[in-house]
Design a protein around this motif. Structure first.
Motif, PDB file in Angstrom:
ATOM      1  N   VAL A   1       0.824  -1.217   0.000  1.00  0.00           N
ATOM      2  CA  VAL A   1       0.000   0.000   0.000  1.00  0.00           C
ATOM      3  C   VAL A   1       0.858   1.267   0.000  1.00  0.00           C
ATOM      4  CG1 VAL A   1      -2.107  -0.983   0.978  1.00  0.00           C
ATOM      5  CG2 VAL A   1      -0.344  -0.129   2.524  1.00  0.00           C
ATOM      6  N   SER A   2       2.159   1.114   0.335  1.00  0.00           N
ATOM      7  CA  SER A   2       3.027   2.284   0.240  1.00  0.00           C
ATOM      8  C   SER A   2       4.452   1.849  -0.056  1.00  0.00           C
ATOM      9  CB  SER A   2       2.989   3.106   1.534  1.00  0.00           C
ATOM     10  OG  SER A   2       3.603   4.349   1.320  1.00  0.00           O
ATOM     11  N   SER A   3       5.152   2.680  -0.809  1.00  0.00           N
ATOM     12  CA  SER A   3       6.543   2.365  -1.150  1.00  0.00           C
ATOM     13  C   SER A   3       7.261   3.658  -1.504  1.00  0.00           C
ATOM     14  CB  SER A   3       6.586   1.413  -2.358  1.00  0.00           C
ATOM     15  OG  SER A   3       6.011   2.048  -3.477  1.00  0.00           O
ATOM     16  N   VAL A   4       8.588   3.580  -1.485  1.00  0.00           N
ATOM     17  CA  VAL A   4       9.373   4.666  -2.065  1.00  0.00           C
ATOM     18  C   VAL A   4       9.572   4.245  -3.517  1.00  0.00           C
ATOM     19  CG1 VAL A   4      11.485   6.017  -1.912  1.00  0.00           C
ATOM     20  CG2 VAL A   4      10.493   5.038   0.163  1.00  0.00           C
ATOM     21  N   SER A   5       9.009   5.012  -4.430  1.00  0.00           N
ATOM     22  CA  SER A   5       8.925   4.569  -5.829  1.00  0.00           C
ATOM     23  C   SER A   5      10.305   4.313  -6.421  1.00  0.00           C
ATOM     24  CB  SER A   5       8.200   5.623  -6.671  1.00  0.00           C
ATOM     25  OG  SER A   5       6.921   5.868  -6.144  1.00  0.00           O
ATOM     26  N   ALA A   6      10.322   3.486  -7.473  1.00  0.00           N
ATOM     27  CA  ALA A   6      11.581   3.121  -8.136  1.00  0.00           C
ATOM     28  C   ALA A   6      12.198   4.357  -8.808  1.00  0.00           C
ATOM     29  CB  ALA A   6      11.320   2.042  -9.175  1.00  0.00           C
TER      30      ALA A   6
ATOM     31  N   VAL B   1       0.698  15.230  -0.216  1.00  0.00           N
ATOM     32  CA  VAL B   1      -0.465  14.742   0.526  1.00  0.00           C
ATOM     33  C   VAL B   1      -0.507  13.217   0.465  1.00  0.00           C
ATOM     34  CG1 VAL B   1      -1.957  15.108  -1.504  1.00  0.00           C
ATOM     35  CG2 VAL B   1      -2.988  14.861   0.744  1.00  0.00           C
ATOM     36  N   ASP B   2      -0.850  12.620   1.614  1.00  0.00           N
ATOM     37  CA  ASP B   2      -1.037  11.170   1.655  1.00  0.00           C
ATOM     38  C   ASP B   2      -2.233  10.865   2.548  1.00  0.00           C
ATOM     39  OD1 ASP B   2       1.105   8.666   0.897  1.00  0.00           O
ATOM     40  OD2 ASP B   2      -0.538   8.191   2.287  1.00  0.00           O
ATOM     41  N   ILE B   3      -2.937   9.796   2.198  1.00  0.00           N
ATOM     42  CA  ILE B   3      -4.137   9.420   2.945  1.00  0.00           C
ATOM     43  C   ILE B   3      -3.793   8.741   4.269  1.00  0.00           C
ATOM     44  CG2 ILE B   3      -4.370   7.109   1.913  1.00  0.00           C
ATOM     45  CD1 ILE B   3      -7.391   7.713   1.612  1.00  0.00           C
TER      46      ILE B   3
ATOM     47  N   LEU C   1       1.967  20.197  -6.268  1.00  0.00           N
ATOM     48  CA  LEU C   1       1.287  19.297  -5.333  1.00  0.00           C
ATOM     49  C   LEU C   1       1.654  17.873  -5.712  1.00  0.00           C
ATOM     50  CD1 LEU C   1      -0.864  18.625  -3.118  1.00  0.00           C
ATOM     51  CD2 LEU C   1      -2.573  18.623  -4.953  1.00  0.00           C
ATOM     52  N   GLU C   2       2.197  17.136  -4.750  1.00  0.00           N
ATOM     53  CA  GLU C   2       2.457  15.714  -4.977  1.00  0.00           C
ATOM     54  C   GLU C   2       1.371  14.914  -4.248  1.00  0.00           C
ATOM     55  OE1 GLU C   2       6.006  12.460  -4.269  1.00  0.00           O
ATOM     56  OE2 GLU C   2       5.363  13.699  -2.595  1.00  0.00           O
ATOM     57  N   ILE C   3       0.760  13.947  -4.947  1.00  0.00           N
ATOM     58  CA  ILE C   3      -0.254  13.082  -4.327  1.00  0.00           C
ATOM     59  C   ILE C   3       0.374  11.707  -4.121  1.00  0.00           C
ATOM     60  CG2 ILE C   3      -2.495  11.974  -4.695  1.00  0.00           C
ATOM     61  CD1 ILE C   3      -3.384  14.558  -6.141  1.00  0.00           C
ATOM     62  N   GLY C   4       0.426  11.279  -2.861  1.00  0.00           N
ATOM     63  CA  GLY C   4       1.153  10.054  -2.497  1.00  0.00           C
ATOM     64  C   GLY C   4       2.521  10.476  -1.989  1.00  0.00           C
ATOM     65  N   SER C   5       2.714  10.342  -0.666  1.00  0.00           N
ATOM     66  CA  SER C   5       3.944  10.904  -0.074  1.00  0.00           C
ATOM     67  C   SER C   5       4.946   9.804   0.257  1.00  0.00           C
ATOM     68  CB  SER C   5       3.626  11.658   1.218  1.00  0.00           C
ATOM     69  OG  SER C   5       2.604  12.593   0.988  1.00  0.00           O
TER      70      SER C   5
ATOM     71  N   ALA D   1      -4.560  13.576   4.053  1.00  0.00           N
ATOM     72  CA  ALA D   1      -5.943  13.701   3.558  1.00  0.00           C
ATOM     73  C   ALA D   1      -6.134  12.755   2.377  1.00  0.00           C
ATOM     74  CB  ALA D   1      -6.211  15.140   3.102  1.00  0.00           C
ATOM     75  N   ASP D   2      -7.389  12.490   2.048  1.00  0.00           N
ATOM     76  CA  ASP D   2      -7.718  11.743   0.838  1.00  0.00           C
ATOM     77  C   ASP D   2      -7.673  12.734  -0.324  1.00  0.00           C
ATOM     78  OD1 ASP D   2      -8.807  10.362  -1.264  1.00  0.00           O
ATOM     79  OD2 ASP D   2     -10.485   9.516  -0.142  1.00  0.00           O
ATOM     80  N   ALA D   3      -6.733  12.543  -1.237  1.00  0.00           N
ATOM     81  CA  ALA D   3      -6.544  13.511  -2.325  1.00  0.00           C
ATOM     82  C   ALA D   3      -7.618  13.421  -3.397  1.00  0.00           C
ATOM     83  CB  ALA D   3      -5.162  13.334  -2.942  1.00  0.00           C
TER      84      ALA D   3
END
Ligand SMILES: C[S@@+](CC[C@H](N)C(=O)[O-])C[C@H]1O[C@@H](n2cnc3c(N)ncnc32)[C@H](O)[C@@H]1O
Length: 412
Positions: A72-77, A127-129, A102-106, A154-156
């Motif tokens: 459900v979460s990762s530091v992207s490749a 922002v991250d949920i 604005l970045e969505i998914g932190s 928050a939910d983006a």
């Protein structure tokens, strides 16, 4: 300087050298400012507890949270982060300096790269949920010295702020739709870079706002963890053989028992008869196939397979993580692995079932048509749901919850 600092720097330089080389091999050019940012930000500070060598692998994400089997979460490749940042810089005239993002998914890592790119006169909000993710991001950003990134939990799917417009919204979580809030928070002419699924296949699209609609300027093959919250969208898998699955979109109905035995039937292979150079971008061919086959077959689906099933010859897909496939009247057809001849390759299709030869031939005819049309790139337009047909550009229309998406193809 400590030994760790020296090896971190050495690994970071090696990672970026690898990314630059991989870009070149794909026919892409990494933007110099993206390269400079990647050479500066210490990725290991966003992956605590992970060996340095793992933190600096150019080709893989670092998983930071699982729920059951699902990531459900990762530091992207790094390769994917770099390609999406390139898309953003290319799409925004004049680049990112001084921009409000604005970045969505932190996670913190990408936010730091963005901070480097926008410079002192720009701003970055992320922002991250998930409160665990935002707490970790705040801590990691502070440890790396990026204290001027605004982190929001928050939910983006909903607007993050009511009074701000961003020049760039970069989404780092897999979406099926574009919620109205993303368009409303973009400045006119602003750019949304987002991994959006069409026909079950995810591409990172760079989309520029023009009034109430968005039009893409580039797309890249990618994969992301799925959106949670109000914008979550169900993906279902149907097993058709051990280690072989069909990925279905919401609302698609496939009878698992009727497709279960299909792969045991003889395989028909057909070839397009093309001679394509190594850098040909087949991500666009896959969208073309899905769009063209949609009107001809019962269901356009996506084939995925475990490596063991590929090694055992159960299936021979073009890409085991997601290959376009179709079901029609008891026949199953998919794009097959490439056939190389010297330094060029051909594209083909495999089919099983009563009309295997017919459908393998039809699929390769569509591949041939794509080659003959000049290997066109996909262009995605996103319009508000409810836009009358007469105002929709000609193309393949996909109706989603909030939007009407239109895929068209333009010669490269
Ligand atoms: C791949 S991670 C983000 C990686 C990050 N950008 C980085 O720097 O590597 C995806 C994140 O999206 C978050 N997410 C999922 N659904 C969301 C939503 N509706 N709103 C905001 N964040 C969401 C997840 O909690 C997860 O942390």
């Amino acid at each position: 300087m400590s030994i760790d600092t020296v090896s971190s720097q050495r690994l970071r330089e090696a990672m970026v050298d690898q990314l630059v080389a991989d870009h070149e091999a794909k026919g892409l050019v990494m933007r110099p400012e993206v390269e400079a940012a990647l050479r500066v930000v210490p990725r290991e500070l966003y992956t605590p507890g992970v060996p340095l060598v793992e933190a600096y692998r150019s080709d893989s994400a670092v998983i930071t949270k699982k729920r059951g089997d699902e990531t459900v979460s990762s530091v992207s490749a790094p390769w994917l982060i770099a390609e999406m940042l390139d898309q953003a810089v290319d799409a925004l005239d004049g680049g990112l300096a001084g921009r409000h993002v604005l970045e969505i998914g932190s996670g913190g890592y990408n936010a730091s790269l963005l901070r480097e790119l926008v410079g002192p006169s720009g701003s970055v909000t992320t922002v991250d949920i998930d409160p665990e993710v935002t707490e970790r991001a705040v801590a990691c950003l502070a440890a790396a010295g990026y204290s001027d990134v605004t982190v929001v939990c928050a939910d983006a799917e909903q607007p993050v702020t009511s009074d701000r417009r961003f020049d760039l919204i970069i989404v780092t979580v897999g979406a099926w739709d574009v919620p109205p809030a993303w368009i409303a928070q973009l400045a006119e002419g602003g750019v949304l870079v987002a991994p959006v699924r069409t026909f079950g296949m995810t591409r990172s699209w760079a989309l520029r706002r023009d009034g109430d609609r968005l039009v893409s300027s580039s797309d890249r093959l990618c994969g992301f963890v799925a959106m949670q919250g109000a914008g979550a969208h169900e993906v279902r898998y149907v097993d058709i053989a051990p280690g072989v699955h069909l990925r279905l979109d919401e609302g698609q109905q496939v009878d698992a028992t009727s497709v279960g035995g299909l792969l045991a039937l003889p395989r028909e292979q057909a070839w397009a008869g093309a001679s394509l150079p190594p850098r040909t971008v087949l991500a666009d061919l896959d969208l073309w196939l899905a769009a063209r086959l949609r009107d001809e077959v019962n269901e356009v689906v996506v084939l995925t397979a475990q490596q063991d099933a590929v090694d055992a010859g159960v299936v021979a897909p073009a890409w085991r993580f997601g290959t376009p496939a179709a079901l029609h009247g008891g026949t199953f057809v998919y794009r097959s692995a490439l056939r190389w001849s010297g330094d060029v390759f051909d594209v083909g299709a495999c089919a099983h079932g009563p009309d295997a030869a017919v459908w393998a031939a039809r699929m390769v005819a569509q591949m041939r048509a794509w080659v003959d049309a000049g290997e066109p790139s996909a262009v995605l337009s996103v319009l508000p749901a409810g836009t009358p047909d007469g105002d929709v550009p000609a193309g393949t229309v996909l109706d989603k919850r909030h939007s009407r998406m239109v895929l068209t193809f333009t010669p490269a």
